[in-house]
Design a protein around this motif. Structure first.
Motif, PDB file in Angstrom:
ATOM      1  N   GLY A 398       0.776  -1.205  -0.163  1.00  0.00           N
ATOM      2  CA  GLY A 398       0.138   0.000   0.051  1.00  0.00           C
ATOM      3  C   GLY A 398       0.723   1.219  -0.193  1.00  0.00           C
ATOM      4  O   GLY A 398       2.154   1.275  -0.115  1.00  0.00           O
TER       5      GLY A 398
ATOM      6  N   SER B  47      -6.023  -1.793  -3.033  1.00  0.00           N
ATOM      7  CA  SER B  47      -5.594  -2.453  -1.924  1.00  0.00           C
ATOM      8  C   SER B  47      -6.998  -2.598  -1.007  1.00  0.00           C
ATOM      9  O   SER B  47      -7.141  -4.094  -0.693  1.00  0.00           O
ATOM     10  N   GLU B 169       0.209  -5.534  -6.144  1.00  0.00           N
ATOM     11  CA  GLU B 169       1.394  -4.722  -6.765  1.00  0.00           C
ATOM     12  C   GLU B 169       2.583  -5.814  -6.963  1.00  0.00           C
ATOM     13  O   GLU B 169       3.726  -5.370  -6.050  1.00  0.00           O
TER      14      GLU B 169
HETATM   15 MG   LIG Z   1      -2.376  -0.634  -2.420  1.00  0.00          MG
END
Ligand SMILES: [Mg+2]
Ligand SMILES: Nc1ncnc2c1ncn2[C@@H]1O[C@H](COP(=O)(O)OP(=O)(O)OP(=O)(O)O)[C@@H](O)[C@H]1O
Lengths: 398, 225
Positions: A398, B47, B169
């Protein structure tokens, strides 16, 4: 389902072991501190238990009232004729003269407790006969015969012989023949004990004829001990009158062991908490948080993470117990509790040498566990709830 | 439909001063055997969306059905139980525990499932072989190369044979060669029937021919150009 749960706990145990291994320096230091706490506790408990067992046995063979003569704070011999002064006192069953002393064997570097007494004179229930493994007590006429304790027999190393000699104060030799041996069951009391006739003891210590060190007074009714003791004091003002309850109290004062143990337990519990505080106060390290988050995302439940902590604590405290208890046993048996020498000095007031035969009741072991392992478990597992506050999604990028 | 979200919203710290609205009215359907890329700028909510698909937390409102199970208002514990049967995660930086061996890392998801050591080893070795890293099984995971690490992470996401793979990611810290290799493996897995959702703004990912659909997210909403 049971199979699944066992398999699962085994897996978690496995993981706990490997995570202890990964943090081996830290695990080891916690283990050592913990083991040291248990070592101290267990040593202390073994010693006090041994002492109190000894005290109990000594008391069992102690006459209800003992008369001694004191001068300048030291014990002196006194004439047997004191006995006549007691004739008029009602309630006395029997008065038996005794010589009680300590003999240091310079050849074998051992201390013996010597008791010279006509044991047949003791009232039925109080006789030492029941403590014999073999042979018999020397009777009044059997000069030169002794009954000895187990460790004396071993120390004398007689081979097949049953005779040995001790030195009188003028360094002349006095021969003895062994007429019996005390049972190992009463070792605590009889280990270093040597029982002979009154005359032999007098001869060995060069005490003048007609003199004794103690008069043992047996009473008809134990409830009257105090009354009779007072009457004796009145009749013989120069004599120290010791009653069995008084001696009992002396023993208790000398160790103060119950309260001592209690406070040490508390201290140990405190120490256990300090270990934890040090271990846990820092909270979860970033590595720990990361590990928890990863495991959670991978499907570990909070209860699984707690189980890891629980097993870790069980392993650490279990090992600490085994280590600490074993070290304590070795310390007490092979090193005569040398760390506690200063604390135990008081004992020498009652007996010159300390033969420790450690005993440890299951209850005491449980008590020690209760005061160390349980607080440790609680204090390690409870903060582990913090792992519940680590969100699984913190493992995501994140 | 393996993944079915309708009007899903997520508000972090609802009712607190630090309340954040991360997702608003997301409708998303992903069918079995397809590969979807979630694309969008940083902070757009990729996310968060993966976390909802991955049964890490339920949506604040809306309905989310993952592998035929309604996630909304399911207690945490059941989310976990459903997650470990259904979802395999591949993280940015791979989230490997470096002191554990490769083998132990791969089998981590199997421990709370009560899978025996023997069975764990068997399953792990099958995957290690498939990805050509059998010789690294007993190495501490911290000591192997980036390419090997990537395959360890993928192996871990497959160890319980979960039908859905989620990657957040995954190429952010990889060079071009490894990023390409990663997509090759994803393509193979897709062809083997896995359903794959990748959050990424890496062109090597969203321009890959195996990607069936690109979902663009902006400020917590699906952006339709
Ligand atoms: Mg993220
Ligand atoms: N645990 C959390 N508590 C509060 N706010 C959060 C939390 N996680 C994410 N957010 C916020 O929610 C929004 C969406 O975040 P998210 O991580 O889903 O975005 P992202 O698209 O993955 O971004 P990035 O590309 O940086 O990874 C952001 O504003 C973020 O600050």
């Amino acid at each position: 389902m049971a199979q699944y749960n066992i398999e699962k706990q085994l897996n978690i145990l496995d993981y706990a072991l490997s995570s202890l291994w990964r943090r081996r320096m830290k695990s080891l230091s916690v283990l050592l501190v913990f083991a040291a706490v248990i070592f101290l506790l267990a040593s202390f408990q073994m010693v006090t238990q041994a002492l109190s067992d000894k005290a109990k046995q000594v008391l069992a063979y102690t006459p209800e009232i003992t008369l001694q003569k004191m001068s300048a704070g030291r014990q002196e011999t006194f004439p047997l004729t004191y006995k006549d002064q007691l004739d008029g006192i009602f309630g006395i069953r029997r008065v038996v003269p005794r010589i009680w002393g300590y003999y240091f064997d310079e050849v074998r570097l051992a201390n013996y407790t010597v008791m010279g007494m006509d044991t047949a004179e003791m009232p039925e229930g109080d006789r030492l006969d029941s403590a014999l493994a073999s042979g018999k007590m020397p009777s009044h006429e059997e000069s030169g015969r002794v009954v000895i304790g187990h460790s004396i027999k071993k120390g004398l190393d007689l081979g097949g012989r049953s005779t040995f000699s001790l030195f009188r104060p003028d360094l002349s030799l006095k021969p003895f023949e062994i007429s019996g041996e005390f049972s190992q069951n009463t070792d605590i009391l009889t280990n270093d004990l040597m029982v002979m006739t009154l005359d032999d003891a007098r001869d060995l210590f060069a005490i003048p004829a007609g003199q004794v060190t103690d008069l043992c007074v047996y009473v008809a009714n134990p409830k009257e001990i105090d009354t009779i003791a007072r009457k004796i004091s009145d009749a013989l003002p120069a004599v120290r009158v010791l009653t069995r309850p008084q001696i009992q109290k002396t023993y208790q004062v000398v160790f103060g062991w119950r309260s001592g143990f209690g406070s040490i337990c508390l201290l140990a519990a405190l120490a256990a908490f300090v270990i934890l505080a040090w271990d846990k106060a820092s909270g979860l390290s970033p590595e720990e948080r990361r590990e928890i988050a990863i495991l959670k995302v991978l499907g570990w439940e909070t209860s699984d993470l707690l189980a890891v902590r629980f097993w870790e604590s069980v392993i650490v405290s279990g090992l600490a117990c085994i280590l600490g208890m074993t070290a304590a046993y070795i310390h007490v048996v092979y090193f005569s509790a040398s760390l506690f020498r200063p604390v135990l000095m008081g004992w020498s007031v009652l007996r010159p040498e300390l033969h420790l035969l450690p005993s440890m009741a299951a209850g005491d072991i449980l008590l020690i566990l209760a005061f160390t392992v349980i607080p440790y478990l609680a204090a390690t597992v409870i903060p582990a709830w913090r792992s519940a506050t680590v969100p699984a999604d913190s493992a995501l990028g994140g | 439909m393996l993944i079915e979200l309708s009007e899903v919203s997520k508000i972090y710290n609802q009712g607190h001063p630090n309340e954040v609205r991360a997702l608003t009215d997301i409708d998303l359907r992903v069918e079995q055997g397809s590969m979807v890329c979630l694309k969008g700028p940083s902070g757009s909510g990729k996310s968060t969306l993966l976390a909802i698909i991955g049964c890490i937390f339920p949506p604040t409102s809306g309905r989310a059905a993952i592998a035929e199970k309604q996630m909304t208002r399911l207690p945490d514990r059941f989310l976990t139980l459903h997650r470990r049967e259904t979802i395999g995660f591949i993280f940015q930086r791979f989230n490997i525990l470096p002191e554990l061996t490769v083998l132990d890392n791969i089998t981590l998801p199997l421990l709370p499932l009560g899978v025996s050591p023997k069975e764990r080893k068997l399953r792990a070795h099958a995957l290690l072989e498939r990805f050509g890293i059998t010789h690294r099984a007993q190495f501490p995971a911290g000591q192997i190369s980036g390419g090997e690490l990537q395959r360890v992470a993928i192996a871990r996401a497959l160890i319980n044979n979960q039908p859905i793979l989620l990657a957040d990611e995954p190429t952010a810290h990889l060079d071009t060669v490894l990023s390409r290799e990663f997509m090759v493996i994803m393509q193979q897995l897709k062809e083997a029937g896995k359903t794959i959702v990748i959050a990424s703004h890496d062109p090597l990912v969203f321009e890959h021919p195996a990607i069936d659909r690109i979902v663009t997210i902006k400020d917590g909403r699906i952006h339709v150009p």
